[in-house]
Design a protein around this motif. Structure first.
Motif, PDB file in Angstrom:
ATOM      1  N   TYR A  52      11.934  -6.479  -5.748  1.00  0.00           N
ATOM      2  CA  TYR A  52      10.940  -5.693  -4.758  1.00  0.00           C
ATOM      3  C   TYR A  52       9.683  -5.832  -5.635  1.00  0.00           C
ATOM      4  N   GLU A  53       8.407  -5.772  -5.266  1.00  0.00           N
ATOM      5  CA  GLU A  53       7.354  -5.608  -5.877  1.00  0.00           C
ATOM      6  C   GLU A  53       6.860  -3.899  -5.510  1.00  0.00           C
ATOM      7  N   SER A  54       5.797  -3.563  -6.274  1.00  0.00           N
ATOM      8  CA  SER A  54       5.308  -2.073  -5.897  1.00  0.00           C
ATOM      9  C   SER A  54       4.765  -2.058  -4.501  1.00  0.00           C
ATOM     10  N   LEU A  55       4.610  -0.603  -4.335  1.00  0.00           N
ATOM     11  CA  LEU A  55       4.094  -0.384  -3.007  1.00  0.00           C
ATOM     12  C   LEU A  55       2.484  -0.441  -3.122  1.00  0.00           C
ATOM     13  N   GLU A  56       1.851  -0.985  -2.372  1.00  0.00           N
ATOM     14  CA  GLU A  56       0.358  -1.025  -2.148  1.00  0.00           C
ATOM     15  C   GLU A  56       0.065  -0.207  -1.083  1.00  0.00           C
ATOM     16  N   TYR A  57      -1.089   0.658  -0.990  1.00  0.00           N
ATOM     17  CA  TYR A  57      -1.627   1.246   0.087  1.00  0.00           C
ATOM     18  C   TYR A  57      -2.482   0.505   0.731  1.00  0.00           C
ATOM     19  N   ASP A  58      -2.506   0.462   2.125  1.00  0.00           N
ATOM     20  CA  ASP A  58      -3.550  -0.180   3.102  1.00  0.00           C
ATOM     21  C   ASP A  58      -4.390   1.153   3.640  1.00  0.00           C
ATOM     22  N   PRO A  59      -5.608   1.342   3.312  1.00  0.00           N
ATOM     23  CA  PRO A  59      -6.283   2.355   3.781  1.00  0.00           C
ATOM     24  C   PRO A  59      -6.795   2.352   5.220  1.00  0.00           C
ATOM     25  N   TYR A  60      -6.919   0.997   5.572  1.00  0.00           N
ATOM     26  CA  TYR A  60      -7.280   0.920   6.819  1.00  0.00           C
ATOM     27  C   TYR A  60      -6.414   1.112   8.112  1.00  0.00           C
ATOM     28  N   ARG A  61      -5.163   1.005   7.939  1.00  0.00           N
ATOM     29  CA  ARG A  61      -4.174   1.253   8.723  1.00  0.00           C
ATOM     30  C   ARG A  61      -3.215   2.625   8.263  1.00  0.00           C
ATOM     31  N   GLU A 122      -9.445  -6.159   8.556  1.00  0.00           N
ATOM     32  CA  GLU A 122      -8.740  -7.061   9.573  1.00  0.00           C
ATOM     33  C   GLU A 122      -7.594  -7.202   9.565  1.00  0.00           C
ATOM     34  N   GLY A 123      -6.731  -6.965   8.296  1.00  0.00           N
ATOM     35  CA  GLY A 123      -5.423  -7.314   7.989  1.00  0.00           C
ATOM     36  C   GLY A 123      -5.263  -7.658   6.474  1.00  0.00           C
ATOM     37  N   ILE A 124      -4.191  -8.331   6.304  1.00  0.00           N
ATOM     38  CA  ILE A 124      -3.742  -8.954   4.850  1.00  0.00           C
ATOM     39  C   ILE A 124      -4.098 -10.345   5.055  1.00  0.00           C
ATOM     40  N   TYR A 125      -4.975 -10.808   3.955  1.00  0.00           N
ATOM     41  CA  TYR A 125      -5.183 -12.235   3.651  1.00  0.00           C
ATOM     42  C   TYR A 125      -4.457 -12.651   2.750  1.00  0.00           C
ATOM     43  N   ILE A 126      -3.509 -13.743   2.968  1.00  0.00           N
ATOM     44  CA  ILE A 126      -2.541 -14.274   2.106  1.00  0.00           C
ATOM     45  C   ILE A 126      -2.837 -15.730   1.652  1.00  0.00           C
ATOM     46  N   SER A 127      -2.749 -15.941   0.545  1.00  0.00           N
ATOM     47  CA  SER A 127      -3.186 -17.494   0.166  1.00  0.00           C
ATOM     48  C   SER A 127      -2.034 -18.534   0.731  1.00  0.00           C
ATOM     49  N   THR A 128      -2.646 -19.630   1.383  1.00  0.00           N
ATOM     50  CA  THR A 128      -1.750 -20.710   1.667  1.00  0.00           C
ATOM     51  C   THR A 128      -2.038 -21.899   0.620  1.00  0.00           C
ATOM     52  N   SER A 129      -2.682 -21.408  -0.443  1.00  0.00           N
ATOM     53  CA  SER A 129      -3.085 -22.694  -1.562  1.00  0.00           C
ATOM     54  C   SER A 129      -1.747 -22.553  -2.631  1.00  0.00           C
ATOM     55  N   PHE A 148      -2.025  -6.759  11.693  1.00  0.00           N
ATOM     56  CA  PHE A 148      -1.090  -5.766  12.295  1.00  0.00           C
ATOM     57  C   PHE A 148      -0.919  -5.650  13.747  1.00  0.00           C
ATOM     58  N   VAL A 149       0.247  -5.847  14.473  1.00  0.00           N
ATOM     59  CA  VAL A 149       0.313  -5.582  16.032  1.00  0.00           C
ATOM     60  C   VAL A 149       1.402  -4.492  16.318  1.00  0.00           C
ATOM     61  N   LYS A 150       0.905  -3.823  17.367  1.00  0.00           N
ATOM     62  CA  LYS A 150       2.040  -2.956  17.722  1.00  0.00           C
ATOM     63  C   LYS A 150       3.307  -3.750  18.483  1.00  0.00           C
ATOM     64  N   LYS A 151       4.357  -3.141  18.185  1.00  0.00           N
ATOM     65  CA  LYS A 151       5.399  -3.817  18.971  1.00  0.00           C
ATOM     66  C   LYS A 151       5.750  -3.439  20.258  1.00  0.00           C
ATOM     67  N   LYS A 152       6.128  -4.203  21.098  1.00  0.00           N
ATOM     68  CA  LYS A 152       6.308  -4.004  22.642  1.00  0.00           C
ATOM     69  C   LYS A 152       7.153  -2.843  23.071  1.00  0.00           C
ATOM     70  N   ASN A 153       8.171  -2.615  21.884  1.00  0.00           N
ATOM     71  CA  ASN A 153       9.203  -1.413  22.548  1.00  0.00           C
ATOM     72  C   ASN A 153       8.835  -0.168  21.923  1.00  0.00           C
ATOM     73  N   ASN A 154       7.772  -0.065  21.315  1.00  0.00           N
ATOM     74  CA  ASN A 154       7.639   1.307  20.656  1.00  0.00           C
ATOM     75  C   ASN A 154       6.101   1.080  20.230  1.00  0.00           C
ATOM     76  N   HIS A 155       5.811   2.064  19.545  1.00  0.00           N
ATOM     77  CA  HIS A 155       4.354   2.010  19.031  1.00  0.00           C
ATOM     78  C   HIS A 155       4.125   1.662  17.472  1.00  0.00           C
ATOM     79  N   GLU A 156       5.225   0.923  16.755  1.00  0.00           N
ATOM     80  CA  GLU A 156       5.198   0.807  15.130  1.00  0.00           C
ATOM     81  C   GLU A 156       4.327  -0.557  14.988  1.00  0.00           C
ATOM     82  N   LYS A 157       3.879  -0.559  13.819  1.00  0.00           N
ATOM     83  CA  LYS A 157       3.058  -1.777  13.434  1.00  0.00           C
ATOM     84  C   LYS A 157       3.842  -2.640  12.691  1.00  0.00           C
ATOM     85  N   SER A 158       3.696  -3.869  13.139  1.00  0.00           N
ATOM     86  CA  SER A 158       4.039  -5.125  12.332  1.00  0.00           C
ATOM     87  C   SER A 158       3.339  -5.963  12.041  1.00  0.00           C
ATOM     88  N   LEU A 159       3.442  -6.964  11.101  1.00  0.00           N
ATOM     89  CA  LEU A 159       2.465  -8.262  10.902  1.00  0.00           C
ATOM     90  C   LEU A 159       2.795  -9.163  11.747  1.00  0.00           C
TER      91      LEU A 159
END
Length: 161
Positions: A52-61, A122-129, A148-159
């Protein structure tokens, strides 16, 4: 059985609390670093072992993210100086502000560079390079937006890509 947990305090001076944060894609136990290991053993362990890597906080969400690197077989033909570029599959875990795991999204090996990302409103930008991505253009730095989108079966966020 090994349990992967986070320990935290809500206020300074409070007792430690823990929450489970285990990846669905990583084994129950991790390999141990060889006691008599050298620099090459350390590289192999750090690049090819599940971790695992370290936790990183996303202040926008108001969520935390963490990269989980899945186990994969090392290609013995890869030179030590190029091991970092032969990354295996990984997943991005999303934890709510209470550190409860709400989602985990897997990503394939050698398409994204999991060490090159940044978080925006807007979300996470990840390199495709990634050097082994067949679509790489050496003269461009490219990033893909993961929203990040809301799951259809509940209100949780996923990528999602």
């Amino acid at each position: 059985m090994e349990i992967i947990a986070y320990f935290f305090v809500e206020e300074l001076g409070d007792s430690l609390k823990s929450v489970n944060g285990k990846s669905a894609y990583l084994p129950e136990t991790f390999p141990l670093f060889p006691l008599q290991g050298d620099g090459l053993d350390f590289r192999k362990y750090s690049y090819y072992s599940p971790h695992y890597e370290s936790l990183e906080y996303d202040p926008y969400r108001e969520v935390f993210i963490r990269f989980a690197f899945h186990p994969f077989e090392q290609d013995e033909n890869v030179s030590p100086s190029d091991m970092r570029n032969h990354s295996g599959p990984f997943s991005i875990q999303v934890f709510d502000k209470n550190l409860s795991l709400v989602s985990e999204t897997p990503f394939p090996a050698n398409k994204y560079h999991p060490f090159d990302y940044f978080i925006t409103s807007e979300g996470i930008y990840i390199s495709t390079s990634h050097p082994l991505n067949p679509e790489i253009k050496e003269d461009e730095m490219k990033f893909e937006l993961l929203k990040f989108v809301k799951k259809k079966n509940n209100h949780e966020k996923s990528l999602s890509e």
